[in-house]
Design a protein around this motif. Sequence first.
Motif, PDB file in Angstrom:
ATOM      1  N   ARG A 162      -5.382 -14.190   5.630  1.00 52.53           N
ATOM      2  CA  ARG A 162      -6.063 -14.566   4.386  1.00 52.53           C
ATOM      3  C   ARG A 162      -6.577 -13.291   3.732  1.00 52.53           C
ATOM      4  N   TYR A 163      -6.150 -13.091   2.509  1.00 50.23           N
ATOM      5  CA  TYR A 163      -6.582 -11.926   1.741  1.00 50.23           C
ATOM      6  C   TYR A 163      -7.492 -12.428   0.633  1.00 50.23           C
ATOM      7  N   THR A 164      -8.716 -11.977   0.636  1.00 46.20           N
ATOM      8  CA  THR A 164      -9.647 -12.394  -0.400  1.00 46.20           C
ATOM      9  C   THR A 164     -10.096 -11.162  -1.161  1.00 46.20           C
ATOM     10  N   GLY A 165      -9.843 -11.199  -2.452  1.00 49.13           N
ATOM     11  CA  GLY A 165     -10.264 -10.072  -3.281  1.00 49.13           C
ATOM     12  C   GLY A 165     -11.770 -10.068  -3.424  1.00 49.13           C
ATOM     13  N   THR A 166     -12.383  -8.920  -3.207  1.00 43.88           N
ATOM     14  CA  THR A 166     -13.846  -8.857  -3.302  1.00 43.88           C
ATOM     15  C   THR A 166     -14.292  -8.164  -4.581  1.00 43.88           C
ATOM     16  N   ARG A 167     -13.348  -7.538  -5.271  1.00 41.74           N
ATOM     17  CA  ARG A 167     -13.706  -6.828  -6.499  1.00 41.74           C
ATOM     18  C   ARG A 167     -13.953  -7.832  -7.611  1.00 41.74           C
ATOM     19  N   LYS A 168     -14.945  -7.556  -8.450  1.00 47.56           N
ATOM     20  CA  LYS A 168     -15.259  -8.454  -9.548  1.00 47.56           C
ATOM     21  C   LYS A 168     -14.050  -8.549 -10.471  1.00 47.56           C
ATOM     22  N   GLY A 169     -13.685  -9.754 -10.812  1.00 47.44           N
ATOM     23  CA  GLY A 169     -12.544  -9.953 -11.687  1.00 47.44           C
ATOM     24  C   GLY A 169     -11.244 -10.109 -10.929  1.00 47.44           C
ATOM     25  N   ALA A 170     -11.261  -9.816  -9.633  1.00 53.93           N
ATOM     26  CA  ALA A 170     -10.028  -9.988  -8.842  1.00 53.93           C
ATOM     27  C   ALA A 170     -10.302 -10.907  -7.667  1.00 53.93           C
ATOM     28  N   GLN A 171     -11.217 -11.847  -7.875  1.00 61.88           N
ATOM     29  CA  GLN A 171     -11.596 -12.717  -6.770  1.00 61.88           C
ATOM     30  C   GLN A 171     -10.622 -13.875  -6.667  1.00 61.88           C
ATOM     31  N   GLN A 172      -9.597 -13.650  -5.929  1.00 60.56           N
ATOM     32  CA  GLN A 172      -8.659 -14.725  -5.661  1.00 60.56           C
ATOM     33  C   GLN A 172      -8.254 -14.641  -4.195  1.00 60.56           C
ATOM     34  N   THR A 173      -7.684 -15.722  -3.723  1.00 62.37           N
ATOM     35  CA  THR A 173      -7.343 -15.798  -2.306  1.00 62.37           C
ATOM     36  C   THR A 173      -5.841 -15.961  -2.146  1.00 62.37           C
ATOM     37  N   PHE A 174      -5.322 -15.218  -1.213  1.00 59.64           N
ATOM     38  CA  PHE A 174      -3.925 -15.393  -0.828  1.00 59.64           C
ATOM     39  C   PHE A 174      -3.884 -15.811   0.632  1.00 59.64           C
ATOM     40  N   TRP A 175      -3.136 -16.831   0.934  1.00 61.87           N
ATOM     41  CA  TRP A 175      -2.813 -17.161   2.312  1.00 61.87           C
ATOM     42  C   TRP A 175      -1.368 -16.755   2.528  1.00 61.87           C
ATOM     43  N   VAL A 176      -1.139 -16.047   3.588  1.00 60.42           N
ATOM     44  CA  VAL A 176       0.239 -15.595   3.859  1.00 60.42           C
ATOM     45  C   VAL A 176       0.602 -15.961   5.297  1.00 60.42           C
ATOM     46  N   ALA A 177       1.683 -16.671   5.443  1.00 57.86           N
ATOM     47  CA  ALA A 177       2.218 -16.971   6.779  1.00 57.86           C
ATOM     48  C   ALA A 177       3.501 -16.172   6.949  1.00 57.86           C
ATOM     49  N   THR A 178       3.588 -15.445   8.036  1.00 59.58           N
ATOM     50  CA  THR A 178       4.784 -14.630   8.284  1.00 59.58           C
ATOM     51  C   THR A 178       5.315 -14.947   9.669  1.00 59.58           C
ATOM     52  N   VAL A 179       6.587 -15.246   9.738  1.00 59.98           N
ATOM     53  CA  VAL A 179       7.194 -15.547  11.025  1.00 59.98           C
ATOM     54  C   VAL A 179       8.526 -14.816  11.114  1.00 59.98           C
ATOM     55  N   ALA A 180       8.760 -14.222  12.260  1.00 59.17           N
ATOM     56  CA  ALA A 180      10.000 -13.460  12.422  1.00 59.17           C
ATOM     57  C   ALA A 180      10.787 -14.009  13.594  1.00 59.17           C
ATOM     58  N   GLU A 181      12.008 -14.390  13.320  1.00 58.82           N
ATOM     59  CA  GLU A 181      12.937 -14.761  14.385  1.00 58.82           C
ATOM     60  C   GLU A 181      13.754 -13.521  14.723  1.00 58.82           C
ATOM     61  N   GLU A 182      14.730 -13.692  15.603  1.00 63.64           N
ATOM     62  CA  GLU A 182      15.495 -12.523  16.027  1.00 63.64           C
ATOM     63  C   GLU A 182      16.166 -11.814  14.852  1.00 63.64           C
ATOM     64  N   ASP A 183      16.748 -12.603  13.945  1.00 65.50           N
ATOM     65  CA  ASP A 183      17.550 -11.996  12.885  1.00 65.50           C
ATOM     66  C   ASP A 183      16.983 -12.184  11.492  1.00 65.50           C
ATOM     67  N   PHE A 184      15.836 -12.788  11.378  1.00 64.85           N
ATOM     68  CA  PHE A 184      15.315 -12.964  10.033  1.00 64.85           C
ATOM     69  C   PHE A 184      13.802 -13.096  10.056  1.00 64.85           C
ATOM     70  N   LEU A 185      13.253 -12.960   8.866  1.00 66.63           N
ATOM     71  CA  LEU A 185      11.803 -13.078   8.718  1.00 66.63           C
ATOM     72  C   LEU A 185      11.516 -13.987   7.532  1.00 66.63           C
ATOM     73  N   VAL A 186      10.555 -14.849   7.688  1.00 64.97           N
ATOM     74  CA  VAL A 186      10.138 -15.751   6.610  1.00 64.97           C
ATOM     75  C   VAL A 186       8.682 -15.440   6.279  1.00 64.97           C
ATOM     76  N   GLU A 187       8.421 -15.252   5.004  1.00 60.42           N
ATOM     77  CA  GLU A 187       7.047 -14.974   4.570  1.00 60.42           C
ATOM     78  C   GLU A 187       6.677 -15.974   3.478  1.00 60.42           C
ATOM     79  N   VAL A 188       5.647 -16.725   3.733  1.00 62.93           N
ATOM     80  CA  VAL A 188       5.180 -17.730   2.770  1.00 62.93           C
ATOM     81  C   VAL A 188       3.875 -17.223   2.175  1.00 62.93           C
ATOM     82  N   LEU A 189       3.844 -17.106   0.859  1.00 65.03           N
ATOM     83  CA  LEU A 189       2.638 -16.631   0.189  1.00 65.03           C
ATOM     84  C   LEU A 189       2.063 -17.739  -0.668  1.00 65.03           C
ATOM     85  N   GLY A 190       0.811 -17.989  -0.519  1.00 62.36           N
ATOM     86  CA  GLY A 190       0.136 -18.982  -1.334  1.00 62.36           C
ATOM     87  C   GLY A 190      -0.983 -18.323  -2.109  1.00 62.36           C
ATOM     88  N   ARG A 191      -0.854 -18.266  -3.415  1.00 60.09           N
ATOM     89  CA  ARG A 191      -1.961 -17.774  -4.240  1.00 60.09           C
ATOM     90  C   ARG A 191      -2.797 -18.985  -4.607  1.00 60.09           C
TER      91      ARG A 191
END
Lengths: 664, 378
Positions: free
Chosen positions: B319-348
């Motif tokens: 979870r990335y939470t912006g702390t700077r004034k004016g950039a206060q938004q949250t990102f949730w990121v799920a990252t999973v890596a299998e042997e041959d690939f990687l999946v990254e899910v980003l939620g703003r």
Amino acid sequence: MQKILTRLLVAWLLLLVGGSAVAAAKPTPLKLNGQPVGFAFWGPEQRVYSYDDVALAAERRALFEEEGVEYLYGLYRVELHFRADGDVEEHELAVRHLLSRAAVNNHGNDEHWVDAFAETATIEQAYVLLPDGERVETDPNTLLVKADNDDDIFTDNFEIVVPFAGLRPGAATVLAVRTRHKSDSYPLPFSRTFTPQVMIPIERFEMRMTWDEGVTPPAWNTDFEKLDCRNTEPRQVDCQAEQIEPHPKDPDIVYSDTLPTLVVGEATTWPALARRMSSLVQTAYSEKQELKRDLEKLLEGATSPQERLARIHGFVSQEIRYLGLEHGLGGIIPRPTRLTFSRRFGDCKDKTTLFVDLARRAGFDAYPVLTSSNRKNLEKLLIPAAGYFDHMVACVRLPGVNGGEGRELCFDLTDPYSSSDTLSDWVQGAVRLKLTEATTAPDRLPGDRFTWALEVRTDFQLNADGSLDQKRTRRYGRANAAWLRGRLQPRSRKDRMKWLREDFEDDHYKGVELKSIDYQGIDDSASQAVITSTAHMAESFDPEDFRNFQSWESQLGSEVRWFRTENETHDYSFAGLTFRGETHYRLPETHRLVHEGAQIDFNSEFGSFRRRYRLQDRELVVVTEIDLPRGTIAAERIPSFNRFLDHVGDNARITFDVAVSTGL
Amino acid sequence: MTETTHEQAEGLGPPMAAASNARPWDLTAPWHPPMSLWRFSVLILLSLGCCLPLWILRLTEDLQAHRERGINPLWPSAGILLPLAGWLVWHSAVRRVAALGAEAGRGTVPQVWATSLFGIAVLALYHAALIGLFLPHDLIVGMAGLALFVAVALLPFPCLLLQRRINAYKMTLANPRWTSQPFKFAPGEISFLALVLALLGYVTYANTDFMSRTLARMEGQTLAAGQVVSGENGLYQLTLPNDGWVQVGTDEFYEGSDLSLYGPAEGTRLFVYIDCDGETIDQRVSFRRGRMRSSMGDLAIEERRVLLAESLVPVSYARYTGTRKGAQQTFWVATVAEEDFLVEVLGRIRGGEADQAAAEAFVRSLRLEEGVTSCKKS
């Protein structure tokens, strides 16, 4: 007169020929170091096989060639006859087909093992059959007899090696051996374990058991479904199987626990076997007054039961060196404990008996236990027999608190490196037969939840010039401690330090300057085995652009991956691992922590991997815990198990982000 | 003091005197010139109806110039843009134009009530669209835009009915005095039109992203709670925790995405990246942390790694939470890596706690498809 002379001449000639024939029929002793031996003979039978008798069917040969089979058994036949005098005669015939050049080169010899004390073996047939019909006899002078001795164990076992001559790809070798098992030499019931399925194909397996009238029918059992056994005569059992596929190979299996077997032996029961062996052990215990003074001296100052037990264990395991003189009954019956005590050497049963003797005198409920170095599967003990066991350990039942059940501690006295609370890892979980009056059946030796244990505390001082000071303490527990002692104890102080430095270098980058390294608890198994070191690492990070720091949990990646298995078809016996890592990072004054890294919670059926962080003062503390308990990993779960270990290893890396401290 | 009706109040109603004290029209006062119907249509369409106040202003001025003066014509002019007031202004205008023709003996508006109701209906749609444009929800805004287009397309019809009558009336006047040349755009009208067009151009330019987003949302597939979505590669699954998510084109947010969704809350988005080049979780998480820092400045970061229950594959939830004034938004990121690939899910994620929780649950619902170990590059 002439007539008389003629008759005398004829008679002499007849005598000569007849004598030669008789002499030819009499087995000739094989030679060891040029001297004939009394347990191995060369006595060829008149009956021989031709190539056509043993040839493989054309389609089977084509199949083997297609599958790349190098060699196989065309026929493996055993006949066991239980005689009225108690002896057992065994006739073994092995016909092997060597299909390739590699098979000829690598498997051109065949061998047969014989126990010189209790058996005699006669080579009855040993020759090569070639596809063109030629038969190449083995020269008996080329037969080799080899003693099976090691640096510290000497036995009556000999290997007869048969070097077949005239071999070419496509040839068949024939080896027939007749063995006589002498009952008067062997104080335990006879038993034999056959493996009708091995790692190479067997075209035909035959087994015949017969017994003389009046003899108790032998016990037998098999877990090989393909083997068809039936009573074909009133005192005869025949078993056979055809076209037996090779047993699948795997790197991490105990073949005694996995290969299908056929076990044959004199009928007995587990309690009878335990009593019989117990009575043999009983003869070794010393008289009441013997060893008394020695024991008192040994236990001087020891107050608690645990301390007394540890003293006895330490003495027998470390001060009585291992030496196995397994000749004659010495391979079965322990020597008098007084003798072992005074000689300061003995084999497993000698040491065990001495331990039991001393422990009993010290008031403990101690007892010897037969066990096996290569069997953990109780289901493979198909009939009651002594042949499964090749080792002896001691166990002590400690009384419970407030009338509780109490607990059992077991000791492998041949292991000088394990502490008194740790059973050697190689016998943990092994099948056993307690030699007590109450024994009704075999069970298994206890196994630690975590056989391998390691604790590492590391302190890193991150200096403002980009260098790093490291102080590390590694504490080895359980079997890990025994492993480390096993590496270091036999070495001199100088060689130990060399080993430690090399071990450190294996775990660190080049350029790391080892300042000091030392050890504790190596010579005394009662104390903890510890390695401490300090090191300096110049230019570990760029102080001008220092935003992220990475290091690795000590040896974790390689340690964990070491337990991977490549087994494909067999279950994997995992001994259990526990790891505690606590790493302290003291940041330079110029920087502050902005991100500590990922918390980790890997939980699975195989165990757990956990990482937590805490910040105290200017110090980031990273705690890593791994608990992978002992267990059997089913073959179908092995890929997942390996991947879990990989995931743990991959996350051995510790990383955190820093930033320049505000106000500077 | 005389009593006035609401029509008087808006300046479009006939003066009371007309009913009680009939006074002839002052036909000598200058008139706004008649306007060709096509020009009027162009004005309405190009200005997205913004010329209506001007038209009402002209109409009111004409009526007031030739009869007694009412309230300031600017009031009905402004009122036409408001619900209720605008409808009354319209109804009054219809009646006054009808009355103008009838009283002057120059013909009347046919079916006054039908024309009035038709105009009110179109105005109501127009007003609703204008209000909708200012609501926060993207989807409503999108629908409001559509309604605005429909309303603007319909607006000329009722207006032209009136304008046609007005033109007909003015053309029958003898020697009328015109405020400008008939049937031509007056300079003021041209200026107004230019101003409106410039304004619309600017608004259009400033809202290109918004409009395309709105359009994309409208074209996308609305999903329901519990529904499972997966990307083009078929490597993973995500389960919707609540209603209101809209799956849009894969490249909607960023080129190279494998899946893109709008969330129910304004500004909430979820998108997925796939990597087929053997990137590890550590590499991707480190990269993402750097990108987040560069775009959001100071961050509060929380990362936890666990194993996906079924496959025992590690997944990183950050979870990335912006702390700077004016950039206060949250990102949730799920990252999973299998042997041959990687999946990254980003939620703003934007919105209240419930929206945050739902979006987090959505990101955390990431699961890998069983048995898939390799991927084709997206």
